[in-house]
Design a protein around this motif. Structure first.
Motif, PDB file in Angstrom:
ATOM      1  N   LEU A 190       1.088  -0.705   0.141  1.00 21.97           N
ATOM      2  CA  LEU A 190       0.289  -0.052   0.035  1.00 21.97           C
ATOM      3  C   LEU A 190       0.527   1.362   0.531  1.00 21.97           C
ATOM      4  O   LEU A 190       0.389   1.950  -0.145  1.00 21.97           O
ATOM      5  N   VAL A 191       1.891   1.185   0.662  1.00 23.78           N
ATOM      6  CA  VAL A 191       2.889   2.342   0.716  1.00 23.78           C
ATOM      7  C   VAL A 191       3.359   2.223  -0.575  1.00 23.78           C
ATOM      8  O   VAL A 191       3.654   3.602  -0.658  1.00 23.78           O
ATOM      9  N   LEU A 192       4.171   0.965  -1.117  1.00 29.95           N
ATOM     10  CA  LEU A 192       4.796   1.382  -2.285  1.00 29.95           C
ATOM     11  C   LEU A 192       3.308   2.198  -3.135  1.00 29.95           C
ATOM     12  O   LEU A 192       4.480   2.572  -4.173  1.00 29.95           O
ATOM     13  N   SER A 193       2.784   1.605  -3.000  1.00 26.72           N
ATOM     14  CA  SER A 193       1.250   1.923  -4.249  1.00 26.72           C
ATOM     15  C   SER A 193       1.950   3.819  -4.338  1.00 26.72           C
ATOM     16  O   SER A 193       1.142   5.120  -5.488  1.00 26.72           O
ATOM     17  N   TYR A 194       1.443   3.943  -3.006  1.00 25.40           N
ATOM     18  CA  TYR A 194       1.105   5.737  -2.682  1.00 25.40           C
ATOM     19  C   TYR A 194       2.572   6.225  -3.656  1.00 25.40           C
ATOM     20  O   TYR A 194       2.613   7.325  -3.921  1.00 25.40           O
ATOM     21  N   LEU A 203       1.118   9.049   2.198  1.00 18.81           N
ATOM     22  CA  LEU A 203       1.999   8.530   3.123  1.00 18.81           C
ATOM     23  C   LEU A 203       2.137   9.272   4.476  1.00 18.81           C
ATOM     24  O   LEU A 203       1.949   8.578   5.561  1.00 18.81           O
ATOM     25  N   ARG A 204       1.106  10.418   4.110  1.00 22.67           N
ATOM     26  CA  ARG A 204       1.297  11.497   5.717  1.00 22.67           C
ATOM     27  C   ARG A 204       0.407  11.092   6.773  1.00 22.67           C
ATOM     28  O   ARG A 204       0.195  10.614   7.757  1.00 22.67           O
ATOM     29  N   GLU A 205      -0.906  10.651   6.372  1.00 19.98           N
ATOM     30  CA  GLU A 205      -1.862  10.039   7.385  1.00 19.98           C
ATOM     31  C   GLU A 205      -1.431   8.213   7.535  1.00 19.98           C
ATOM     32  O   GLU A 205      -2.204   8.884   8.572  1.00 19.98           O
ATOM     33  N   VAL A 206      -0.629   8.138   6.585  1.00 22.10           N
ATOM     34  CA  VAL A 206      -0.293   6.755   7.211  1.00 22.10           C
ATOM     35  C   VAL A 206       0.686   6.999   8.774  1.00 22.10           C
ATOM     36  O   VAL A 206       0.710   6.396   9.167  1.00 22.10           O
ATOM     37  N   PHE A 207       1.380   8.184   8.271  1.00 20.88           N
ATOM     38  CA  PHE A 207       2.653   7.608   9.632  1.00 20.88           C
ATOM     39  C   PHE A 207       1.638   8.477  10.390  1.00 20.88           C
ATOM     40  O   PHE A 207       2.366   8.760  12.174  1.00 20.88           O
ATOM     41  N   SER A 208       0.277   9.082  10.025  1.00 13.20           N
ATOM     42  CA  SER A 208      -0.387   9.786  11.639  1.00 13.20           C
ATOM     43  C   SER A 208      -0.824   8.855  12.263  1.00 13.20           C
ATOM     44  O   SER A 208      -0.657   8.863  14.363  1.00 13.20           O
ATOM     45  N   ALA A 209      -0.817   7.616  12.447  1.00 22.32           N
ATOM     46  CA  ALA A 209      -1.515   6.666  12.770  1.00 22.32           C
ATOM     47  C   ALA A 209      -1.013   5.388  12.510  1.00 22.32           C
ATOM     48  O   ALA A 209      -1.574   4.164  11.875  1.00 22.32           O
ATOM     49  N   PRO A 210       0.167   4.771  12.973  1.00 22.03           N
ATOM     50  CA  PRO A 210       1.510   3.810  12.535  1.00 22.03           C
ATOM     51  C   PRO A 210       0.802   2.277  12.739  1.00 22.03           C
ATOM     52  O   PRO A 210      -0.138   2.202  13.585  1.00 22.03           O
ATOM     53  N   PRO A 211       0.414   1.605  12.158  1.00 18.69           N
ATOM     54  CA  PRO A 211      -0.405   0.908  11.779  1.00 18.69           C
ATOM     55  C   PRO A 211       0.540  -0.862  12.541  1.00 18.69           C
ATOM     56  O   PRO A 211       1.794  -0.588  12.741  1.00 18.69           O
ATOM     57  N   ASN A 212      -0.600  -2.130  12.688  1.00 25.63           N
ATOM     58  CA  ASN A 212       0.510  -2.936  13.636  1.00 25.63           C
ATOM     59  C   ASN A 212       1.111  -3.866  12.782  1.00 25.63           C
ATOM     60  O   ASN A 212       0.826  -4.913  12.120  1.00 25.63           O
ATOM     61  N   THR A 233      13.403  -0.729   2.594  1.00 26.73           N
ATOM     62  CA  THR A 233      12.794  -0.103   1.754  1.00 26.73           C
ATOM     63  C   THR A 233      13.016   1.107   0.595  1.00 26.73           C
ATOM     64  O   THR A 233      12.647   1.466   0.143  1.00 26.73           O
ATOM     65  N   ALA A 234      14.192   1.510   0.806  1.00 29.45           N
ATOM     66  CA  ALA A 234      14.677   1.994  -0.076  1.00 29.45           C
ATOM     67  C   ALA A 234      15.253   1.745  -1.273  1.00 29.45           C
ATOM     68  O   ALA A 234      14.865   2.446  -2.156  1.00 29.45           O
ATOM     69  N   THR A 235      15.524   0.618  -1.446  1.00 24.99           N
ATOM     70  CA  THR A 235      15.708  -0.486  -2.812  1.00 24.99           C
ATOM     71  C   THR A 235      14.144  -0.591  -3.324  1.00 24.99           C
ATOM     72  O   THR A 235      13.612  -0.149  -4.543  1.00 24.99           O
ATOM     73  N   GLY A 236      13.167  -0.594  -2.627  1.00 29.29           N
ATOM     74  CA  GLY A 236      12.067  -0.667  -2.850  1.00 29.29           C
ATOM     75  C   GLY A 236      11.186   0.090  -3.158  1.00 29.29           C
ATOM     76  O   GLY A 236      10.551   0.455  -4.343  1.00 29.29           O
ATOM     77  N   LEU A 237      11.399   1.249  -3.248  1.00 29.97           N
ATOM     78  CA  LEU A 237      10.926   2.648  -3.105  1.00 29.97           C
ATOM     79  C   LEU A 237      11.414   3.302  -4.287  1.00 29.97           C
ATOM     80  O   LEU A 237      11.030   3.716  -5.333  1.00 29.97           O
TER      81      LEU A 237
END
Length: 406
Positions: A190-194, A203-212, A233-237
């Motif tokens: 999901l993050v990579l799709s953003y 992404l900022r919305e995701v960071f505001s409430a970190p998932p488990n 993560t850097a490679t995936g991004l």
């Protein structure tokens, strides 16, 4: 709220979050329940701090980096949740807590075992839980910014982050954790799709409430684990950004630069922050590429941000114009001139982009997704989706789910 209802709320919360929940009226305990049935109540040493706070809702941090949350109910009642799991065991702090609780010597090992079994809840997620409870109880919005946090030195934040990583490594053989690892893959995608679609605001919305989420074991040292995660993560991004249109040489140069910066850091908290900055950097660069005509103008960015922040609501041109300080006709005309498509087409495109993520990464049915994105009906949603995506929503879900499993 009457006492019986308040007590039932406490019992339900305790079962839902596997932690202790108490109800106090002033400083008198009306109810205490914990699934683990911890006696004495581990919250006792911290009650004075909670009672002295004038905040409507708040979170305190113990010397063992556990969290206790509290909220104020009508009638001078205070509901207290916690503790969360110990993030940093310290023999001195542990002995001090047991002494303050007067736990008998022969019962200490069992008591500590129960403390260690408390749920792992990130402080930010705890704050959102309190916010949702306050909103429901008050019948009006209670912003998460209103949740009071006990102030501790900045170094404590790094210690808490290190504790989370260490706990994740220690628990990697636990069945519940293994299930969380499996769920984490979908979150990563999901993050990579953003990033691929150039949506830093999401992404900022995701960071505001970190998932488990849970990472696989790739190092036995907490700092090394986070750095290795950052490298992956850097490679995936970089690859996601390339799919979004970023030049491969620029993408991999960025990736190499961030990896070098990661290796220079000396604490887990700094690594985590850099990973978030890296995600936003890639997403923002893709965003500029995907809006070749309007992406550079402040006007376009303000319009795009408004749409991004209101994807789950009805977006009317007149409301948007009033919010941004423009005339409706001017807004629509200039937007089409800069973006190359009408404002309505842009809004639909963005909503369908979000619908794709919901179809791929959640189990919500078409009716739920249509309602969430504020389409007039499920059939209208399906019509717009097929027009923009070139296939039906269910065909898209089947195809992308197969790709995720491969």
């Amino acid at each position: 709220m009457d006492r019986e209802t308040s007590i039932e709320l406490c019992r339900s919360l305790a079962k839902a979050y596997s932690t202790g929940v108490r109800l106090y009226e002033k400083e008198t305990c009306l109810f205490y329940y914990a699934v683990s049935n911890m006696q004495p109540d581990p919250a006792i040493p911290y009650l004075s701090e909670i009672f002295s706070s004038e905040a409507e809702a708040g979170i305190i941090t113990t010397g063992l980096f556990q969290f206790y949350g509290f909220l104020t109910l009508p009638g001078a009642q205070r509901l207290i949740l916690g503790p969360t799991r110990m993030m940093q065991e310290n023999s001195r702090e542990t002995e001090l807590l047991l002494a303050r609780l007067n736990v008998a010597q022969e019962a200490r090992e069992n008591y500590l075992r129960l403390l260690r079994s408390a749920p792992l809840i990130h402080a930010d997620r705890f704050a959102w839980l309190l916010t949702s409870l306050m909103t429901a109880l008050r019948g009006k919005p209670f912003p998460v910014e209103n949740v009071w946090f006990q102030i501790r030195p900045e170094s404590s934040r790094g210690a808490i982050q290190s504790g989370y990583t260490r706990q994740q490594l220690d628990d990697s053989d636990d069945e519940d954790v293994r299930q969380t690892v499996a769920q984490s893959y979908a979150w990563e995608q999901l993050v990579l799709s953003y990033v691929e679609n150039g949506q830093p605001q999401m992404l900022r919305e995701v960071f505001s409430a970190p998932p488990n989420i849970q990472a696989g074991r790739i190092a036995h040292d907490g700092l090394r684990q986070m750095k290795n995660m950052g490298i992956c993560t850097a490679t995936g991004l970089a690859r996601a950004a390339i799919r979004g249109g970023l030049d491969p040489q620029e993408a991999f140069s960025m990736s190499d630069l961030y990896i070098q910066r990661l290796e220079l850091l000396r604490d887990v908290f700094s690594v985590e922050r850099l990973i978030q900055d890296m995600m936003l950097d890639f997403a923002e660069r893709v965003e500029k590429l995907l809006r070749p005509e309007g992406g550079g103008s402040q006007f376009y960015r303000r319009c795009a941000q408004f749409v991004s922040e209101n994807l789950f609501a009805t977006i009317r041109a007149e409301d948007m114009a009033a919010k941004l300080g423009y005339n409706r006709t001017y807004l629509c005309s200039r937007f089409k001139q800069e973006a190359g498509i009408s404002l309505t087409q842009f809004i639909q495109k963005e909503k369908i982009g979000e619908a794709k993520r919901l179809l791929q990464f959640t189990d919500q049915d078409l009716g739920q997704i249509a309602a969430l994105l504020d389409f007039s009906s499920q059939s209208h949603f399906q019509t717009v989706f097929k027009k923009i995506a070139g296939e039906t929503p269910m065909a898209y879900r089947r195809r992308t789910r197969i790709q995720l499993r491969q």
